[in-house]
Design a protein around this motif. Structure first.
Motif, PDB file in Angstrom:
ATOM      1  N   ILE A  12       0.847  -1.199   0.000  1.00 11.00           N
ATOM      2  CA  ILE A  12       0.000   0.000   0.000  1.00 11.00           C
ATOM      3  C   ILE A  12       0.880   1.245   0.000  1.00 11.00           C
ATOM      4  O   ILE A  12       1.649   1.478   0.935  1.00 11.00           O
ATOM      5  CB  ILE A  12      -0.932   0.013   1.225  1.00 11.00           C
ATOM      6  N   GLY A  13       0.807   2.023  -1.060  1.00 12.49           N
ATOM      7  CA  GLY A  13       1.551   3.286  -1.136  1.00 12.49           C
ATOM      8  C   GLY A  13       3.005   3.140  -1.518  1.00 12.49           C
ATOM      9  O   GLY A  13       3.698   4.142  -1.703  1.00 12.49           O
ATOM     10  N   GLU A  14       3.528   1.918  -1.635  1.00  5.96           N
ATOM     11  CA  GLU A  14       4.951   1.748  -1.915  1.00  5.96           C
ATOM     12  C   GLU A  14       5.188   0.479  -2.732  1.00  5.96           C
ATOM     13  O   GLU A  14       4.587  -0.560  -2.472  1.00  5.96           O
ATOM     14  CB  GLU A  14       5.739   1.677  -0.601  1.00  5.96           C
ATOM     15  N   THR A  15       6.076   0.577  -3.711  1.00  6.84           N
ATOM     16  CA  THR A  15       6.466  -0.583  -4.522  1.00  6.84           C
ATOM     17  C   THR A  15       7.981  -0.694  -4.494  1.00  6.84           C
ATOM     18  O   THR A  15       8.692   0.300  -4.664  1.00  6.84           O
ATOM     19  CB  THR A  15       5.982  -0.433  -5.975  1.00  6.84           C
ATOM     20  N   ARG A  16       8.466  -1.918  -4.291  1.00  6.25           N
ATOM     21  CA  ARG A  16       9.909  -2.159  -4.259  1.00  6.25           C
ATOM     22  C   ARG A  16      10.285  -3.158  -5.352  1.00  6.25           C
ATOM     23  O   ARG A  16       9.578  -4.141  -5.574  1.00  6.25           O
ATOM     24  CB  ARG A  16      10.344  -2.689  -2.883  1.00  6.25           C
ATOM     25  N   VAL A  17      11.409  -2.888  -6.001  1.00 11.85           N
ATOM     26  CA  VAL A  17      11.916  -3.764  -7.047  1.00 11.85           C
ATOM     27  C   VAL A  17      13.322  -4.195  -6.659  1.00 11.85           C
ATOM     28  O   VAL A  17      14.185  -3.356  -6.363  1.00 11.85           O
ATOM     29  CB  VAL A  17      11.947  -3.052  -8.415  1.00 11.85           C
ATOM     30  N   GLY A  18      13.546  -5.492  -6.646  1.00  8.94           N
ATOM     31  CA  GLY A  18      14.870  -6.016  -6.320  1.00  8.94           C
ATOM     32  C   GLY A  18      15.375  -6.949  -7.400  1.00  8.94           C
ATOM     33  O   GLY A  18      14.620  -7.788  -7.902  1.00  8.94           O
ATOM     34  N   TYR A  29      15.213  -0.775  -5.802  1.00  9.02           N
ATOM     35  CA  TYR A  29      14.570   0.498  -6.114  1.00  9.02           C
ATOM     36  C   TYR A  29      13.249   0.575  -5.362  1.00  9.02           C
ATOM     37  O   TYR A  29      12.535  -0.421  -5.237  1.00  9.02           O
ATOM     38  CB  TYR A  29      14.316   0.631  -7.622  1.00  9.02           C
ATOM     39  N   VAL A  30      12.940   1.773  -4.868  1.00  5.72           N
ATOM     40  CA  VAL A  30      11.697   1.991  -4.119  1.00  5.72           C
ATOM     41  C   VAL A  30      10.970   3.190  -4.716  1.00  5.72           C
ATOM     42  O   VAL A  30      11.588   4.219  -4.994  1.00  5.72           O
ATOM     43  CB  VAL A  30      11.985   2.254  -2.618  1.00  5.72           C
ATOM     44  N   GLU A  31       9.672   3.045  -4.944  1.00  6.69           N
ATOM     45  CA  GLU A  31       8.864   4.164  -5.425  1.00  6.69           C
ATOM     46  C   GLU A  31       7.623   4.283  -4.565  1.00  6.69           C
ATOM     47  O   GLU A  31       6.895   3.311  -4.364  1.00  6.69           O
ATOM     48  CB  GLU A  31       8.464   3.959  -6.892  1.00  6.69           C
ATOM     49  N   ARG A  32       7.399   5.495  -4.044  1.00  6.41           N
ATOM     50  CA  ARG A  32       6.197   5.763  -3.248  1.00  6.41           C
ATOM     51  C   ARG A  32       5.232   6.591  -4.087  1.00  6.41           C
ATOM     52  O   ARG A  32       5.633   7.539  -4.744  1.00  6.41           O
ATOM     53  CB  ARG A  32       6.560   6.491  -1.964  1.00  6.41           C
ATOM     54  N   ASP A 228       4.967   3.636 -14.299  1.00  3.63           N
ATOM     55  CA  ASP A 228       5.406   3.524 -12.914  1.00  3.63           C
ATOM     56  C   ASP A 228       6.553   2.519 -12.827  1.00  3.63           C
ATOM     57  O   ASP A 228       6.983   1.928 -13.820  1.00  3.63           O
ATOM     58  CB  ASP A 228       4.245   3.142 -11.997  1.00  3.63           C
ATOM     59  N   ILE A 229       7.054   2.314 -11.609  1.00  4.59           N
ATOM     60  CA  ILE A 229       8.250   1.498 -11.434  1.00  4.59           C
ATOM     61  C   ILE A 229       8.032   0.052 -11.861  1.00  4.59           C
ATOM     62  O   ILE A 229       8.958  -0.628 -12.295  1.00  4.59           O
ATOM     63  CB  ILE A 229       8.742   1.573  -9.969  1.00  4.59           C
ATOM     64  N   VAL A 230       6.789  -0.438 -11.786  1.00  8.56           N
ATOM     65  CA  VAL A 230       6.503  -1.821 -12.175  1.00  8.56           C
ATOM     66  C   VAL A 230       6.777  -2.022 -13.664  1.00  8.56           C
ATOM     67  O   VAL A 230       7.494  -2.943 -14.072  1.00  8.56           O
ATOM     68  CB  VAL A 230       5.039  -2.187 -11.837  1.00  8.56           C
ATOM     69  N   ILE A 231       6.216  -1.152 -14.500  1.00  8.21           N
ATOM     70  CA  ILE A 231       6.400  -1.282 -15.946  1.00  8.21           C
ATOM     71  C   ILE A 231       7.821  -0.890 -16.355  1.00  8.21           C
ATOM     72  O   ILE A 231       8.415  -1.504 -17.251  1.00  8.21           O
ATOM     73  CB  ILE A 231       5.357  -0.436 -16.703  1.00  8.21           C
ATOM     74  N   PHE A 281       9.879 -10.780  -0.432  1.00  3.56           N
ATOM     75  CA  PHE A 281      11.260 -10.409  -0.142  1.00  3.56           C
ATOM     76  C   PHE A 281      11.860 -11.289   0.954  1.00  3.56           C
ATOM     77  O   PHE A 281      13.080 -11.480   1.006  1.00  3.56           O
ATOM     78  CB  PHE A 281      11.344  -8.926   0.241  1.00  3.56           C
ATOM     79  N   ASP A 282      11.012 -11.822   1.863  1.00  4.22           N
ATOM     80  CA  ASP A 282      11.512 -12.762   2.872  1.00  4.22           C
ATOM     81  C   ASP A 282      11.877 -14.092   2.220  1.00  4.22           C
ATOM     82  O   ASP A 282      12.906 -14.702   2.526  1.00  4.22           O
ATOM     83  CB  ASP A 282      10.455 -12.993   3.959  1.00  4.22           C
ATOM     84  N   GLU A 283      11.032 -14.546   1.316  1.00  9.39           N
ATOM     85  CA  GLU A 283      11.251 -15.829   0.638  1.00  9.39           C
ATOM     86  C   GLU A 283      12.584 -15.853  -0.104  1.00  9.39           C
ATOM     87  O   GLU A 283      13.293 -16.864  -0.129  1.00  9.39           O
ATOM     88  CB  GLU A 283      10.101 -16.081  -0.342  1.00  9.39           C
TER      89      GLU A 283
END
Length: 301
Positions: A12-18, A29-32, A228-231, A281-283
Protein backbone atom coordinates in the motif's frame (compact mmCIF):
# COMPACT_ATOMS: atom_id res chain seq x y z
CA UNK A 1 15.31 -21.20 -7.93
CA UNK A 2 16.25 -19.13 -10.97
CA UNK A 3 19.82 -17.80 -11.00
CA UNK A 4 18.92 -14.16 -11.74
CA UNK A 5 15.46 -13.04 -10.67
CA UNK A 6 13.67 -9.70 -10.84
CA UNK A 7 11.33 -9.29 -7.85
CA UNK A 8 8.47 -6.79 -7.62
CA UNK A 9 6.92 -6.32 -4.18
CA UNK A 10 3.72 -4.22 -4.20
CA UNK A 11 2.45 -2.75 -0.93
CA UNK A 12 0.00 0.00 0.00
CA UNK A 13 1.55 3.29 -1.14
CA UNK A 14 4.95 1.75 -1.91
CA UNK A 15 6.47 -0.58 -4.52
CA UNK A 16 9.91 -2.16 -4.26
CA UNK A 17 11.92 -3.76 -7.05
CA UNK A 18 14.87 -6.02 -6.32
CA UNK A 19 17.26 -7.69 -8.74
CA UNK A 20 18.71 -10.88 -7.26
CA UNK A 21 21.88 -12.04 -9.02
CA UNK A 22 23.22 -15.49 -8.12
CA UNK A 23 21.23 -15.39 -4.88
CA UNK A 24 22.52 -11.95 -3.83
CA UNK A 25 20.63 -8.65 -3.96
CA UNK A 26 22.33 -6.61 -6.68
CA UNK A 27 19.94 -3.67 -7.13
CA UNK A 28 17.04 -2.23 -5.12
CA UNK A 29 14.57 0.50 -6.11
CA UNK A 30 11.70 1.99 -4.12
CA UNK A 31 8.86 4.16 -5.43
CA UNK A 32 6.20 5.76 -3.25
CA UNK A 33 2.97 6.86 -4.91
CA UNK A 34 2.93 10.24 -3.19
CA UNK A 35 6.48 11.01 -4.38
CA UNK A 36 6.11 10.11 -8.07
CA UNK A 37 7.85 12.61 -10.31
CA UNK A 38 6.09 14.18 -13.32
CA UNK A 39 9.34 14.05 -15.35
CA UNK A 40 8.65 12.48 -18.74
CA UNK A 41 4.91 13.16 -18.61
CA UNK A 42 3.35 14.89 -21.62
CA UNK A 43 0.62 17.50 -21.11
CA UNK A 44 -1.45 19.80 -23.23
CA UNK A 45 -0.99 23.06 -21.35
CA UNK A 46 -2.15 26.64 -21.66
CA UNK A 47 0.20 29.61 -21.94
CA UNK A 48 -0.64 31.88 -19.00
CA UNK A 49 2.18 34.47 -19.23
CA UNK A 50 4.77 35.39 -21.86
CA UNK A 51 7.87 37.15 -20.52
CA UNK A 52 9.85 38.80 -23.36
CA UNK A 53 12.58 39.99 -20.98
CA UNK A 54 13.32 36.41 -19.92
CA UNK A 55 12.60 34.87 -23.34
CA UNK A 56 10.31 32.47 -21.50
CA UNK A 57 6.70 31.67 -20.72
CA UNK A 58 4.69 30.11 -17.92
CA UNK A 59 2.50 27.16 -18.89
CA UNK A 60 -0.43 25.85 -16.86
CA UNK A 61 -0.18 22.04 -17.10
CA UNK A 62 -2.48 21.26 -14.21
CA UNK A 63 0.14 20.95 -11.44
CA UNK A 64 0.25 23.09 -8.28
CA UNK A 65 2.59 25.62 -9.91
CA UNK A 66 2.85 26.81 -13.50
CA UNK A 67 5.63 25.22 -15.55
CA UNK A 68 8.52 27.21 -17.06
CA UNK A 69 9.23 27.08 -20.81
CA UNK A 70 12.29 28.84 -22.27
CA UNK A 71 12.30 29.86 -25.94
CA UNK A 72 15.18 27.41 -26.62
CA UNK A 73 12.94 24.56 -25.47
CA UNK A 74 10.49 25.19 -28.28
CA UNK A 75 10.78 22.92 -31.30
CA UNK A 76 11.01 24.12 -34.88
CA UNK A 77 9.04 21.90 -37.23
CA UNK A 78 10.19 20.19 -40.46
CA UNK A 79 13.89 20.07 -39.62
CA UNK A 80 16.08 17.22 -40.88
CA UNK A 81 18.79 16.24 -38.40
CA UNK A 82 19.66 12.92 -39.98
CA UNK A 83 23.39 13.46 -39.44
CA UNK A 84 23.07 14.53 -35.78
CA UNK A 85 24.24 12.18 -33.06
CA UNK A 86 22.94 12.65 -29.57
CA UNK A 87 24.31 10.95 -26.49
CA UNK A 88 21.93 9.58 -23.90
CA UNK A 89 21.13 10.83 -20.44
CA UNK A 90 18.66 8.55 -18.70
CA UNK A 91 16.64 8.30 -21.87
CA UNK A 92 16.54 12.05 -22.36
CA UNK A 93 18.13 14.17 -25.06
CA UNK A 94 20.26 17.27 -25.26
CA UNK A 95 19.25 20.33 -27.32
CA UNK A 96 19.44 19.54 -31.04
CA UNK A 97 19.47 22.20 -33.74
CA UNK A 98 15.72 21.74 -34.21
CA UNK A 99 15.13 24.05 -31.25
CA UNK A 100 14.14 27.68 -31.72
CA UNK A 101 17.10 30.06 -31.47
CA UNK A 102 17.46 31.95 -28.19
CA UNK A 103 17.53 35.19 -30.21
CA UNK A 104 14.03 34.60 -31.61
CA UNK A 105 11.55 36.89 -29.80
CA UNK A 106 9.32 34.58 -27.80
CA UNK A 107 6.19 36.60 -28.68
CA UNK A 108 6.71 35.51 -32.29
CA UNK A 109 6.19 31.85 -31.36
CA UNK A 110 3.95 31.95 -28.27
CA UNK A 111 0.85 33.89 -27.27
CA UNK A 112 -1.04 34.01 -23.99
CA UNK A 113 -4.02 31.67 -23.97
CA UNK A 114 -2.44 29.40 -26.60
CA UNK A 115 -2.64 25.62 -26.11
CA UNK A 116 0.66 23.75 -26.43
CA UNK A 117 1.82 20.15 -25.95
CA UNK A 118 4.85 19.93 -23.65
CA UNK A 119 6.89 17.31 -21.84
CA UNK A 120 8.27 17.75 -18.32
CA UNK A 121 12.09 17.81 -18.47
CA UNK A 122 12.73 18.72 -14.79
CA UNK A 123 10.42 18.28 -11.84
CA UNK A 124 9.31 21.05 -9.45
CA UNK A 125 11.94 22.07 -6.88
CA UNK A 126 11.05 24.09 -3.79
CA UNK A 127 8.92 27.03 -4.89
CA UNK A 128 9.79 26.61 -8.57
CA UNK A 129 7.50 24.86 -11.01
CA UNK A 130 8.51 22.17 -13.49
CA UNK A 131 10.71 22.89 -16.52
CA UNK A 132 9.06 21.80 -19.78
CA UNK A 133 9.96 21.42 -23.45
CA UNK A 134 7.95 21.01 -26.63
CA UNK A 135 10.52 18.46 -27.89
CA UNK A 136 8.86 15.18 -26.90
CA UNK A 137 11.12 12.14 -26.39
CA UNK A 138 9.82 8.68 -25.50
CA UNK A 139 12.46 6.36 -23.99
CA UNK A 140 12.42 2.62 -24.58
CA UNK A 141 14.83 -0.11 -23.52
CA UNK A 142 17.13 0.19 -26.53
CA UNK A 143 16.19 3.47 -28.22
CA UNK A 144 14.76 6.93 -27.53
CA UNK A 145 12.02 7.88 -29.98
CA UNK A 146 11.70 11.52 -31.12
CA UNK A 147 8.38 11.65 -33.00
CA UNK A 148 8.65 15.18 -34.39
CA UNK A 149 12.25 15.46 -35.64
CA UNK A 150 13.78 13.51 -38.54
CA UNK A 151 17.18 12.10 -37.55
CA UNK A 152 19.08 9.00 -36.48
CA UNK A 153 21.71 9.04 -33.74
CA UNK A 154 23.82 6.44 -31.96
CA UNK A 155 25.12 6.69 -28.39
CA UNK A 156 28.74 7.83 -28.37
CA UNK A 157 29.48 5.02 -25.89
CA UNK A 158 29.21 2.57 -28.80
CA UNK A 159 32.71 3.13 -30.16
CA UNK A 160 32.91 0.49 -32.90
CA UNK A 161 32.38 2.34 -36.19
CA UNK A 162 31.17 -0.74 -38.06
CA UNK A 163 28.56 -1.43 -35.37
CA UNK A 164 27.50 2.23 -35.36
CA UNK A 165 27.00 2.14 -39.12
CA UNK A 166 25.04 -1.12 -38.87
CA UNK A 167 22.74 0.24 -36.16
CA UNK A 168 22.11 3.42 -38.15
CA UNK A 169 21.18 1.42 -41.22
CA UNK A 170 18.85 -0.88 -39.26
CA UNK A 171 17.10 1.98 -37.46
CA UNK A 172 16.73 3.99 -40.67
CA UNK A 173 14.83 1.07 -42.20
CA UNK A 174 12.57 0.65 -39.15
CA UNK A 175 11.59 4.17 -38.09
CA UNK A 176 8.55 5.90 -39.61
CA UNK A 177 9.40 8.72 -42.08
CA UNK A 178 9.86 12.11 -40.45
CA UNK A 179 10.66 10.73 -37.00
CA UNK A 180 13.90 10.45 -35.06
CA UNK A 181 15.55 7.62 -33.13
CA UNK A 182 18.56 7.68 -30.81
CA UNK A 183 20.11 4.26 -30.26
CA UNK A 184 21.09 3.67 -26.63
CA UNK A 185 24.24 1.94 -25.42
CA UNK A 186 22.35 -1.25 -24.51
CA UNK A 187 21.49 -1.78 -28.19
CA UNK A 188 25.04 -2.70 -29.21
CA UNK A 189 25.07 -5.98 -31.19
CA UNK A 190 21.28 -6.36 -31.07
CA UNK A 191 19.36 -7.96 -33.91
CA UNK A 192 16.94 -6.12 -36.16
CA UNK A 193 14.07 -8.04 -34.52
CA UNK A 194 14.94 -6.69 -31.04
CA UNK A 195 15.10 -3.10 -32.28
CA UNK A 196 11.89 -3.49 -34.28
CA UNK A 197 9.96 -4.51 -31.15
CA UNK A 198 11.25 -1.53 -29.17
CA UNK A 199 10.61 1.04 -31.91
CA UNK A 200 7.20 -0.45 -32.69
CA UNK A 201 6.11 -0.15 -29.06
CA UNK A 202 7.18 3.51 -28.90
CA UNK A 203 5.49 4.33 -32.23
CA UNK A 204 2.22 2.84 -30.93
CA UNK A 205 2.58 4.86 -27.73
CA UNK A 206 3.02 8.07 -29.74
CA UNK A 207 -0.06 7.31 -31.85
CA UNK A 208 -2.13 7.13 -28.66
CA UNK A 209 -0.58 10.39 -27.44
CA UNK A 210 -1.45 12.15 -30.72
CA UNK A 211 -5.06 11.02 -30.47
CA UNK A 212 -5.34 12.49 -26.97
CA UNK A 213 -3.67 15.76 -28.04
CA UNK A 214 -6.20 16.09 -30.89
CA UNK A 215 -9.17 15.23 -28.66
CA UNK A 216 -10.28 18.87 -28.44
CA UNK A 217 -10.39 18.84 -24.64
CA UNK A 218 -9.90 22.12 -22.81
CA UNK A 219 -6.32 22.41 -21.46
CA UNK A 220 -4.62 21.66 -19.20
CA UNK A 221 -4.75 17.86 -19.29
CA UNK A 222 -2.38 14.89 -19.16
CA UNK A 223 -1.90 12.96 -22.41
CA UNK A 224 0.96 10.60 -21.48
CA UNK A 225 2.28 9.49 -18.10
CA UNK A 226 5.69 7.92 -17.69
CA UNK A 227 5.24 4.29 -16.62
CA UNK A 228 5.41 3.52 -12.91
CA UNK A 229 8.25 1.50 -11.43
CA UNK A 230 6.50 -1.82 -12.18
CA UNK A 231 6.40 -1.28 -15.95
CA UNK A 232 9.79 0.51 -16.01
CA UNK A 233 11.37 -2.50 -14.30
CA UNK A 234 9.83 -4.88 -16.85
CA UNK A 235 10.98 -2.61 -19.69
CA UNK A 236 14.51 -1.76 -18.56
CA UNK A 237 15.63 -4.50 -16.14
CA UNK A 238 14.06 -7.69 -17.49
CA UNK A 239 16.93 -8.40 -19.86
CA UNK A 240 18.10 -11.69 -21.36
CA UNK A 241 20.41 -12.11 -18.32
CA UNK A 242 17.38 -12.29 -16.00
CA UNK A 243 15.67 -15.68 -15.91
CA UNK A 244 12.30 -14.70 -14.49
CA UNK A 245 10.22 -11.81 -13.19
CA UNK A 246 8.18 -12.48 -10.03
CA UNK A 247 5.33 -10.19 -8.89
CA UNK A 248 3.38 -10.60 -5.65
CA UNK A 249 0.32 -8.57 -6.67
CA UNK A 250 -2.25 -10.07 -9.06
CA UNK A 251 -3.30 -6.76 -10.63
CA UNK A 252 0.29 -5.75 -11.37
CA UNK A 253 1.08 -9.29 -12.55
CA UNK A 254 -1.65 -8.90 -15.20
CA UNK A 255 -0.34 -5.42 -16.12
CA UNK A 256 3.19 -6.77 -16.62
CA UNK A 257 1.94 -9.67 -18.75
CA UNK A 258 -0.11 -7.30 -20.96
CA UNK A 259 2.92 -5.04 -21.33
CA UNK A 260 5.20 -7.95 -22.22
CA UNK A 261 2.70 -9.26 -24.78
CA UNK A 262 3.07 -6.03 -26.76
CA UNK A 263 6.72 -5.29 -25.91
CA UNK A 264 8.48 -8.68 -25.70
CA UNK A 265 5.94 -11.48 -26.31
CA UNK A 266 8.52 -14.28 -26.27
CA UNK A 267 9.14 -13.62 -22.55
CA UNK A 268 5.54 -13.54 -21.32
CA UNK A 269 5.84 -17.03 -19.83
CA UNK A 270 8.86 -15.93 -17.76
CA UNK A 271 6.57 -13.63 -15.72
CA UNK A 272 5.28 -15.38 -12.58
CA UNK A 273 2.73 -14.49 -9.89
CA UNK A 274 4.12 -15.20 -6.42
CA UNK A 275 1.63 -17.09 -4.23
CA UNK A 276 3.81 -18.30 -1.38
CA UNK A 277 2.87 -18.00 2.31
CA UNK A 278 5.97 -15.97 3.21
CA UNK A 279 6.32 -12.34 1.98
CA UNK A 280 8.14 -12.22 -1.38
CA UNK A 281 11.26 -10.41 -0.14
CA UNK A 282 11.51 -12.76 2.87
CA UNK A 283 11.25 -15.83 0.64
CA UNK A 284 14.20 -14.66 -1.48
CA UNK A 285 16.26 -13.37 1.48
CA UNK A 286 16.03 -9.75 0.32
CA UNK A 287 14.69 -8.33 3.62
CA UNK A 288 17.70 -9.69 5.51
CA UNK A 289 20.09 -8.14 2.99
CA UNK A 290 18.32 -4.76 3.25
CA UNK A 291 18.54 -4.92 7.06
CA UNK A 292 22.25 -5.73 6.90
CA UNK A 293 22.92 -2.89 4.45
CA UNK A 294 21.13 -0.40 6.73
CA UNK A 295 22.67 -1.55 10.01
CA UNK A 296 25.31 0.46 11.87
CA UNK A 297 27.98 -2.06 10.89
CA UNK A 298 28.08 -3.48 7.37
CA UNK A 299 30.16 -6.68 6.98
CA UNK A 300 32.29 -6.75 3.84
CA UNK A 301 33.71 -9.86 2.12
Amino acid sequence: MARNTLLINVDIGETRVGLVEDGILGELYVERKRDRSPVGNVYVGKVTRVLPGMQAAFIDIGLDRAAFLHVEDLLRKDVDLSEDEEGEKNGKRGKPKAHVSRTTPIREVLKEGQAIAVQVAKGPIGTKGARVTSHVALPGRYVVFHPEVDYVGVSKRIGNERERARLKEVVQSLKPPGTGVVVRTMAANLTKKDLKGDIGYLVNTWEKVKQKIASGRKPPFLVHEEPDIVIRAARDMFTEDVDELVVDDERDYQRVREFMESFLPERVNDVRLYQGSEPLFDEFGVEDEIARALSRKVPLP
